[in-house]
Motif scaffolding. Structure first.
Motif, PDB file in Angstrom:
ATOM      1  N   ARG A  97      57.712 -44.599  -6.953  1.00  0.00           N
ATOM      2  CA  ARG A  97      57.345 -45.037  -8.295  1.00  0.00           C
ATOM      3  C   ARG A  97      55.881 -45.459  -8.200  1.00  0.00           C
ATOM      4  O   ARG A  97      55.488 -46.166  -7.279  1.00  0.00           O
ATOM      5  N   TYR A  98      55.065 -45.017  -9.158  1.00  0.00           N
ATOM      6  CA  TYR A  98      53.644 -45.345  -9.141  1.00  0.00           C
ATOM      7  C   TYR A  98      53.104 -45.288 -10.565  1.00  0.00           C
ATOM      8  O   TYR A  98      53.729 -44.729 -11.465  1.00  0.00           O
ATOM      9  N   GLU A  99      51.952 -45.883 -10.745  1.00  0.00           N
ATOM     10  CA  GLU A  99      51.349 -45.971 -12.068  1.00  0.00           C
ATOM     11  C   GLU A  99      50.055 -45.170 -12.113  1.00  0.00           C
ATOM     12  O   GLU A  99      49.236 -45.245 -11.197  1.00  0.00           O
ATOM     13  N   ARG A 138      50.614 -45.653 -17.193  1.00  0.00           N
ATOM     14  CA  ARG A 138      51.938 -45.054 -17.377  1.00  0.00           C
ATOM     15  C   ARG A 138      52.645 -44.983 -16.019  1.00  0.00           C
ATOM     16  O   ARG A 138      52.053 -44.593 -15.030  1.00  0.00           O
ATOM     17  N   GLU A 139      53.919 -45.338 -16.004  1.00  0.00           N
ATOM     18  CA  GLU A 139      54.687 -45.357 -14.756  1.00  0.00           C
ATOM     19  C   GLU A 139      55.417 -44.031 -14.554  1.00  0.00           C
ATOM     20  O   GLU A 139      55.968 -43.471 -15.495  1.00  0.00           O
ATOM     21  N   TYR A 140      55.374 -43.542 -13.301  1.00  0.00           N
ATOM     22  CA  TYR A 140      56.022 -42.277 -12.964  1.00  0.00           C
ATOM     23  C   TYR A 140      56.970 -42.467 -11.790  1.00  0.00           C
ATOM     24  O   TYR A 140      56.756 -43.312 -10.928  1.00  0.00           O
ATOM     25  N   GLN A 144      53.661 -36.373 -12.246  1.00  0.00           N
ATOM     26  CA  GLN A 144      54.967 -36.657 -11.646  1.00  0.00           C
ATOM     27  C   GLN A 144      55.107 -35.992 -10.275  1.00  0.00           C
ATOM     28  O   GLN A 144      56.020 -36.289  -9.531  1.00  0.00           O
TER      29      GLN A 144
END
Length: 125
Positions: free
Chosen positions: A61-63, A67-69, A97
């Motif tokens: 999970r990363y930003e 926006r978070e992906y 993504q």
């Protein structure tokens, strides 16, 4: 030429071809990747998971730009990585993504390995 020399030469050529592929990929995607701090969300282990030498793969999970992906693909992580571990990740800007796995370090290592195998094969042969 001896069997060992031929084997080393074939391995060297294979590694050099792989290095060419990685080099092309790096050149083609220059400026098209970004860096982010990722958090390991899921860990997959090759094998039964009891051997500390088994390869580990993770989803992150990363930003990116607020926006978070959650990564669509898994990337290999160090053996010490667990859920919640923070590690740097590289993503494709056109498809955030998707994590990007090719690195200059990998390219150089494969290139040197291929050249060394080829040289040793020619000397040994």
């Amino acid at each position: 030429m001896s069997v060992e020399g031929m084997f080393l030469c074939v391995a060297g050529v294979a590694f050099l071809l792989l290095a060419c592929k990685d080099g092309w990929n790096l050149w083609k995607n220059r400026g098209k990747t970004g860096d982010a701090a990722g958090t390991v969300m899921e860990v997959y282990t090759a094998g039964n998971g009891k051997n500390p030498k088994d390869a580990k793969w993770a989803i992150f999970r990363y930003e990116v730009q607020g926006r978070e992906y959650l990564s669509e693909n898994r990337i290999q992580v160090p053996a010490h990585a667990q859920i919640g571990t923070k590690l740097p990740v590289k993503y494709r800007k056109d498809h955030p993504q998707r994590l990007y796995t090719v690195s200059m370090k990998r390219f150089v290592m494969i290139l040197v390995l291929g050249a060394a195998c080829l040289v040793f094969g020619l000397i040994h042969g």
